[in-house]
Design an enzyme around this catalytic site. Structure first.
Site, PDB file in Angstrom:
ATOM      1  N   TRP A 150      34.207  -3.752  22.066  1.00  0.00           N
ATOM      2  CA  TRP A 150      33.381  -4.809  22.645  1.00  0.00           C
ATOM      3  C   TRP A 150      32.108  -4.235  23.269  1.00  0.00           C
ATOM      4  O   TRP A 150      31.058  -4.895  23.261  1.00  0.00           O
ATOM      5  CB  TRP A 150      34.181  -5.597  23.682  1.00  0.00           C
ATOM      6  N   TYR A 244      35.092   5.139  39.637  1.00  0.00           N
ATOM      7  CA  TYR A 244      35.928   6.254  39.190  1.00  0.00           C
ATOM      8  C   TYR A 244      37.328   6.057  39.786  1.00  0.00           C
ATOM      9  O   TYR A 244      37.459   5.908  41.001  1.00  0.00           O
ATOM     10  CB  TYR A 244      35.372   7.607  39.634  1.00  0.00           C
ATOM     11  N   PRO A 246      36.902   4.686  35.897  1.00  0.00           N
ATOM     12  CA  PRO A 246      36.354   3.441  35.373  1.00  0.00           C
ATOM     13  C   PRO A 246      37.425   2.647  34.624  1.00  0.00           C
ATOM     14  O   PRO A 246      38.444   3.193  34.195  1.00  0.00           O
ATOM     15  CB  PRO A 246      35.272   3.930  34.404  1.00  0.00           C
ATOM     16  N   TYR A 248      36.826   1.287  31.760  1.00  0.00           N
ATOM     17  CA  TYR A 248      36.661   1.711  30.364  1.00  0.00           C
ATOM     18  C   TYR A 248      35.734   2.924  30.347  1.00  0.00           C
ATOM     19  O   TYR A 248      34.854   3.074  31.199  1.00  0.00           O
ATOM     20  CB  TYR A 248      36.122   0.580  29.475  1.00  0.00           C
ATOM     21  N   TYR A 249      35.958   3.800  29.358  1.00  0.00           N
ATOM     22  CA  TYR A 249      35.323   5.115  29.362  1.00  0.00           C
ATOM     23  C   TYR A 249      34.083   5.138  28.467  1.00  0.00           C
ATOM     24  O   TYR A 249      34.059   5.710  27.381  1.00  0.00           O
ATOM     25  CB  TYR A 249      36.339   6.182  28.959  1.00  0.00           C
ATOM     26  N   HIS A 250      33.058   4.485  28.972  1.00  0.00           N
ATOM     27  CA  HIS A 250      31.695   4.547  28.445  1.00  0.00           C
ATOM     28  C   HIS A 250      30.829   4.305  29.673  1.00  0.00           C
ATOM     29  O   HIS A 250      31.006   3.293  30.360  1.00  0.00           O
ATOM     30  CB  HIS A 250      31.455   3.464  27.390  1.00  0.00           C
ATOM     31  N   LEU A 251      29.914   5.215  29.976  1.00  0.00           N
ATOM     32  CA  LEU A 251      29.226   5.156  31.256  1.00  0.00           C
ATOM     33  C   LEU A 251      28.519   3.816  31.455  1.00  0.00           C
ATOM     34  O   LEU A 251      27.759   3.360  30.600  1.00  0.00           O
ATOM     35  CB  LEU A 251      28.210   6.280  31.386  1.00  0.00           C
ATOM     36  N   HIS A 252      28.773   3.197  32.597  1.00  0.00           N
ATOM     37  CA  HIS A 252      28.143   1.934  32.972  1.00  0.00           C
ATOM     38  C   HIS A 252      27.965   1.907  34.482  1.00  0.00           C
ATOM     39  O   HIS A 252      28.688   2.570  35.218  1.00  0.00           O
ATOM     40  CB  HIS A 252      28.970   0.736  32.493  1.00  0.00           C
ATOM     41  N   VAL A 253      26.992   1.134  34.924  1.00  0.00           N
ATOM     42  CA  VAL A 253      26.634   1.061  36.338  1.00  0.00           C
ATOM     43  C   VAL A 253      26.704  -0.398  36.782  1.00  0.00           C
ATOM     44  O   VAL A 253      26.263  -1.302  36.076  1.00  0.00           O
ATOM     45  CB  VAL A 253      25.217   1.625  36.581  1.00  0.00           C
TER      46      VAL A 253
END
Length: 316
Positions: A150, A244, A246, A248-253
């Protein structure tokens, strides 16, 4: 240790499934996973008739708004008295159905990980050292079959294109900014935005080094500017942080309004982006060596991995 094999493993599938629902008519409730009276939310494990897969349904009472409050406080809203004492009275009110709406989030098909995530359980704080990450966490992540298609659907403009507020397409420092599903876009004090970076080789806070400072600063400045232009929310009214561990493991802010007590915005989960940038400026490999504290539920497989590792260490 290279993360390339893991980033490739997380990128599965190349299509968008249509899982749109129009009612709860065929939903059979298996059990209530969690009930949160303080946030007027409930988490339900269910199954839709004619479908074999599990579903997780989150229902929340929507906040009142200035546009509807006069209608709620009208003669059409009947009251039932619970208690009267001098000048104080408590009542149950029953406004018209169209004023009593809920927000529903449906996760379908839901995996066992989703069900565990939303089940009410005892929680524990884990102090993860840099060595713990290499010895326990990273091997665990490499063994998992995380489904974050997604995320790639958004980045590849296969889904939610109409919801994207801003995009910087640069493959190294760029990102997309869009509302989190927790926000209905009606109540500005509940503002919740997500910035998802285009890079796919940065999974979490642990991966960030001096190399990523241009990307982090770009997300910070352009994210705040886009929010100011679109919603009129000043930068001193916005809390900006990374989770941390997260979800899901795709960097997001995360960008949330200061007045919004967003889930996961407190100590033990949230790390302020400005602090992250400052720490990396002081030491490039700060987050590779820093002990990071995070909270995990008792049934979380990662927590169980830590319990197993601690037992093995104590046994030795």
């Amino acid at each position: 240790m290279s993360l390339e094999p893991l980033s490739k493993k997380l990128c599965k599938g190349d299509h968008v499934e249509n899982n749109e629902f129009t009612s709860f008519k065929n939903l059979n409730v298996v059990r209530i996973l969690q009930d949160k009276p303080e946030s007027k939310a409930a988490f339900i494990h269910g199954r839709f008739e004619g479908r074999d897969e599990d579903a997780v349904v989150i229902v929340e009472k929507t906040p009142f708004s200035a546009e509807t409050i006069q209608q709620v406080l009208s003669s059409d809203t009947t009251l039932t008295t619970h208690h009267i004492n001098d000048i104080y009275g408590t009542y149950s009110g029953y406004p018209k159905p169209e004023l009593n709406d809920i927000k529903a989030t449906i996760i379908f098909p839901a995996t066992e990980k989703h069900i565990i995530k939303y089940t009410d359980q005892p929680i524990h704080a884990i102090n993860e050292t840099g060595d713990d990450y290499k010895i326990v966490t990273l091997p665990y992540l490499k063994k998992q079959d995380f489904h974050i298609q997604w995320v790639y659907n958004i980045l590849e403009k296969k889904a939610e294109t109409e919801r994207v507020l801003f995009e910087d397409p640069d493959p190294k420092i760029g990102f997309v900014l869009l509302p989190d599903m927790k926000w209905d876009k009606k109540h500005m004090e509940n503002m919740y935005m997500l910035a998802i970076c285009h890079r796919r080789d940065v999974l979490s806070l642990r991966d960030l080094t001096e190399e990523h400072l241009p990307m982090l600063r770009n997300i910070l400045s352009k994210g705040l500017n886009a929010i100011k232009e679109a919603y009129g929310v000043n930068e001193d009214q916005v809390k900006i942080y990374l989770h941390y561990q997260p979800s899901y493991y795709h960097l997001h802010v995360h960008f949330t309004h200061l007045k919004f007590n967003a889930p996961g915005s407190s100590v033990g989960k949230a790390y302020l982006l400005t602090d992250v940038i400052d720490n990396i400026v002081l030491m490039s490999n700060y987050y590779q060596g820093k002990t990071l504290t995070f909270v995990a539920t008792e049934a979380d497989p990662l927590y169980l991995e830590f319990v197993k590792a601690r037992k093995a260490t104590n046994h030795d």
